[in-house]
Design a protein around this motif. Structure first.
Motif, PDB file in Angstrom:
ATOM      1  N   HIS A 141       0.867  -1.212   0.057  1.00  0.00           N
ATOM      2  CA  HIS A 141      -0.078   0.000   0.040  1.00  0.00           C
ATOM      3  C   HIS A 141       0.643   1.324   0.004  1.00  0.00           C
ATOM      4  CE1 HIS A 141      -3.426  -2.653   0.465  1.00  0.00           C
ATOM      5  NE2 HIS A 141      -2.992  -2.910   1.653  1.00  0.00           N
ATOM      6  N   MET A 142       2.095   1.158   0.460  1.00  0.00           N
ATOM      7  CA  MET A 142       2.924   2.452   0.527  1.00  0.00           C
ATOM      8  C   MET A 142       3.811   2.529  -0.745  1.00  0.00           C
ATOM      9  SD  MET A 142       4.614   1.803   4.164  1.00  0.00           S
ATOM     10  CE  MET A 142       3.551   1.497   5.543  1.00  0.00           C
ATOM     11  N   VAL A 143       3.953   1.563  -1.404  1.00  0.00           N
ATOM     12  CA  VAL A 143       4.184   1.634  -2.968  1.00  0.00           C
ATOM     13  C   VAL A 143       3.290   2.409  -3.765  1.00  0.00           C
ATOM     14  CG1 VAL A 143       4.917   0.312  -5.266  1.00  0.00           C
ATOM     15  CG2 VAL A 143       5.649  -0.482  -3.000  1.00  0.00           C
ATOM     16  N   LEU A 144       1.926   1.809  -3.694  1.00  0.00           N
ATOM     17  CA  LEU A 144       0.858   2.533  -4.266  1.00  0.00           C
ATOM     18  C   LEU A 144       0.978   3.892  -4.033  1.00  0.00           C
ATOM     19  CD1 LEU A 144       0.595  -0.295  -5.521  1.00  0.00           C
ATOM     20  CD2 LEU A 144      -2.123   0.075  -4.988  1.00  0.00           C
ATOM     21  N   GLN A 145       1.195   4.398  -2.764  1.00  0.00           N
ATOM     22  CA  GLN A 145       1.047   5.782  -2.616  1.00  0.00           C
ATOM     23  C   GLN A 145       2.479   6.583  -2.600  1.00  0.00           C
ATOM     24  OE1 GLN A 145      -1.147   6.600   1.134  1.00  0.00           O
ATOM     25  NE2 GLN A 145      -0.627   4.623   1.357  1.00  0.00           N
ATOM     26  N   GLN A 146       3.218   5.922  -3.003  1.00  0.00           N
ATOM     27  CA  GLN A 146       4.860   6.417  -3.372  1.00  0.00           C
ATOM     28  C   GLN A 146       5.429   6.812  -1.967  1.00  0.00           C
ATOM     29  OE1 GLN A 146       6.824   6.301  -6.687  1.00  0.00           O
ATOM     30  NE2 GLN A 146       5.566   4.446  -6.077  1.00  0.00           N
ATOM     31  N   TRP A 159      -7.812  -2.889 -12.148  1.00  0.00           N
ATOM     32  CA  TRP A 159      -6.554  -3.022 -11.589  1.00  0.00           C
ATOM     33  C   TRP A 159      -5.617  -3.574 -12.563  1.00  0.00           C
ATOM     34  CZ3 TRP A 159      -4.986  -1.269  -7.211  1.00  0.00           C
ATOM     35  CH2 TRP A 159      -5.776  -1.110  -5.925  1.00  0.00           C
ATOM     36  N   ILE A 160      -5.930  -4.007 -13.446  1.00  0.00           N
ATOM     37  CA  ILE A 160      -4.878  -4.726 -14.454  1.00  0.00           C
ATOM     38  C   ILE A 160      -4.429  -3.232 -15.577  1.00  0.00           C
ATOM     39  CG2 ILE A 160      -6.389  -5.177 -16.379  1.00  0.00           C
ATOM     40  CD1 ILE A 160      -4.630  -7.861 -16.507  1.00  0.00           C
ATOM     41  N   ASP A 161      -5.143  -2.230 -15.359  1.00  0.00           N
ATOM     42  CA  ASP A 161      -4.500  -1.179 -16.347  1.00  0.00           C
ATOM     43  C   ASP A 161      -3.954   0.020 -15.490  1.00  0.00           C
ATOM     44  OD1 ASP A 161      -5.628  -2.279 -18.790  1.00  0.00           O
ATOM     45  OD2 ASP A 161      -7.826  -2.074 -18.184  1.00  0.00           O
ATOM     46  N   ARG A 162      -4.310  -0.181 -13.901  1.00  0.00           N
ATOM     47  CA  ARG A 162      -3.799   0.976 -13.273  1.00  0.00           C
ATOM     48  C   ARG A 162      -1.951   0.883 -13.221  1.00  0.00           C
ATOM     49  NH1 ARG A 162      -7.589   2.724  -9.663  1.00  0.00           N
ATOM     50  NH2 ARG A 162      -6.062   3.550  -8.240  1.00  0.00           N
ATOM     51  N   PRO A 163      -1.311   1.971 -12.945  1.00  0.00           N
ATOM     52  CA  PRO A 163       0.066   2.228 -12.920  1.00  0.00           C
ATOM     53  C   PRO A 163       0.448   1.464 -11.799  1.00  0.00           C
ATOM     54  CG  PRO A 163      -0.680   4.323 -13.708  1.00  0.00           C
ATOM     55  CD  PRO A 163      -2.042   3.608 -13.265  1.00  0.00           C
ATOM     56  N   GLY A 164      -0.381   1.552 -10.664  1.00  0.00           N
ATOM     57  CA  GLY A 164      -0.139   0.959  -9.369  1.00  0.00           C
ATOM     58  C   GLY A 164      -0.822  -0.242  -9.118  1.00  0.00           C
ATOM     59  N   ARG A 165      -0.324  -1.339  -9.196  1.00  0.00           N
ATOM     60  CA  ARG A 165      -1.006  -2.663  -9.167  1.00  0.00           C
ATOM     61  C   ARG A 165      -0.378  -3.596  -7.901  1.00  0.00           C
ATOM     62  NH1 ARG A 165      -0.722  -4.966 -15.397  1.00  0.00           N
ATOM     63  NH2 ARG A 165       1.350  -5.223 -14.788  1.00  0.00           N
ATOM     64  N   PHE A 166      -1.366  -4.447  -7.324  1.00  0.00           N
ATOM     65  CA  PHE A 166      -0.705  -5.497  -6.643  1.00  0.00           C
ATOM     66  C   PHE A 166      -0.238  -6.670  -7.186  1.00  0.00           C
ATOM     67  CE2 PHE A 166      -4.349  -3.367  -3.874  1.00  0.00           C
ATOM     68  CZ  PHE A 166      -3.488  -2.711  -2.888  1.00  0.00           C
ATOM     69  N   ARG A 167       0.657  -7.243  -7.055  1.00  0.00           N
ATOM     70  CA  ARG A 167       1.438  -8.681  -7.475  1.00  0.00           C
ATOM     71  C   ARG A 167       1.767  -9.550  -6.643  1.00  0.00           C
ATOM     72  NH1 ARG A 167       3.346  -7.504 -12.410  1.00  0.00           N
ATOM     73  NH2 ARG A 167       3.119  -9.646 -12.507  1.00  0.00           N
TER      74      ARG A 167
END
Length: 348
Positions: free
Chosen positions: A218-223, A262-270
């Motif tokens: 969640h911190m990656v997605l918030q930078q 989700w699959i098209d968002r720049p921030g994605r869980f993997r």
């Protein structure tokens, strides 16, 4: 210093109506077969766990421990993520959250139900011998996270004051049970980063049971710098979700995602290992700061099949857990303690 316990797995994303995902016994056997040694149990799924019964009955909790133990596993934590969301929810989400509580409850009744659920979560955790509990804070202010249209003066202060009013009785219940309430800092929650956690902590008078579930995805997605986060808040980190993510901004969208799937968002869980999180450094910092709990896989990915993600998750975590040393690496050169010699060395 303590070695991190694990690997554990959060069962919520895998539970279903078909075997082996339909009962706690079946899921424990499945998880053990993949190499996990602990399970984090969602308390809202009646197929796996009866929260009210667990809060009221030591015998039921002993049975849960026996079922999990028969597979060679331990219970890492209980989770009340869905119920925690309802402790404090902005009216904008009323219709969207109807499925998080029993049918037929109005918003006020849902909030009261959620508070009771959290208090049961504290008692159930105590009866299971657990020290930490995973949850969400809920969201009163989240619809206004971006300061446009301009927020009225005092709006966020009032939201956090109300958040504290609702959570202090719950935190007190956790304190009586001897269990830490660990808020997963997560977009969509009022507690979603270090700054909001600090604001909440101040509002609850630095309550000792208000702690953090650390999830770097969640911190990656918030930078947000998740390694510095551990430097700042490690004393409050009492639970850990091992989840990966990536952030690849482009000319069309960035942190906010453009309302895309989700699959098209720049921030994605993997799945673990497929994203950008530096888990080697995270596990090093967790060992350095003597993190006392479990490393638990929370699997989410918009590409990979969940069963593949789970199978890969156990060895991924196991290979990164650092067995902490019991002595200094240069002990071999030590000469023992001699006060007179030390004084001579210093010329005293």
């Amino acid at each position: 210093m303590k070695t991190i316990k694990g690997p554990g797995i959060f069962l919520a994303q895998f539970a279903g109506d078909a075997a082996p995902f339909n009962t706690l016994e079946n899921m424990a056997g499945w998880a053990a077969g993949l190499g996990f040694v602990g399970v984090q149990i969602p308390t809202w799924d009646a197929r796996l766990f009866d929260l009210k019964q667990a809060a009221e009955s030591q015998a039921y909790c002993d049975d849960v421990l026996a079922v999990v133990g028969a597979a060679g596993l331990k219970v890492t934590e209980l989770s009340t993520h869905l119920q925690g969301q309802l402790v404090a929810s902005n009216a904008a989400y009323d219709a969207m959250l109807e499925g998080f509580a029993p049918a037929g409850l109005d918003p006020k009744s849902r909030q009261e139900w959620a508070v009771q659920q959290l208090k049961w979560g504290a008692l159930a955790s105590q009866k299971l011998g657990l020290k930490a509990h995973a949850t969400f804070s809920g969201a009163l202010a989240w619809p206004y996270f971006y300061p446009w249209p301009q927020r009225p003066a005092g709006l966020i202060d009032e939201a956090f004051a109300e958040l504290a009013r609702r959570w202090v009785p719950v935190l007190n219940a956790f304190d009586e049970a001897g269990v830490d309430a660990c808020f997963e800092l997560h977009p969509g929650e009022d507690l979603h980063d270090g700054a909001t956690f600090e604001r909440f902590l101040a509002a609850v008078n630095n309550h000792s049971r208000a702690n953090i579930l650390f999830d770097p995805s969640h911190m990656v997605l918030q930078q947000l710098d998740y390694l510095e986060f551990l430097d700042l808040y490690h004393e409050r980190v009492r639970a850990f979700h091992v989840k990966d993510a990536e952030f690849r901004p482009n000319g069309r969208a960035g942190v906010y995602g453009g309302y895309q799937d989700w699959i098209d968002r720049p921030g994605r869980f993997r799945s673990l290992g497929d994203g950008q999180v530096d888990f080697h450094s995270i596990f090093s910092k967790m060992a350095q700061y003597d993190y006392p709990g479990w490393a638990v896989l929370e699997w989410e990915c918009c590409i990979k099949h969940p069963e593949q993600g789970a199978a890969e998750g156990a060895p991924f975590i196991r290979d990164r857990i650092i067995r902490v040393t019991e002595k200094a690496f240069d002990d071999f050169a030590g000469a023992g303690t001699d006060k007179a010699r030390n004084q001579r060395i210093l010329g005293l």
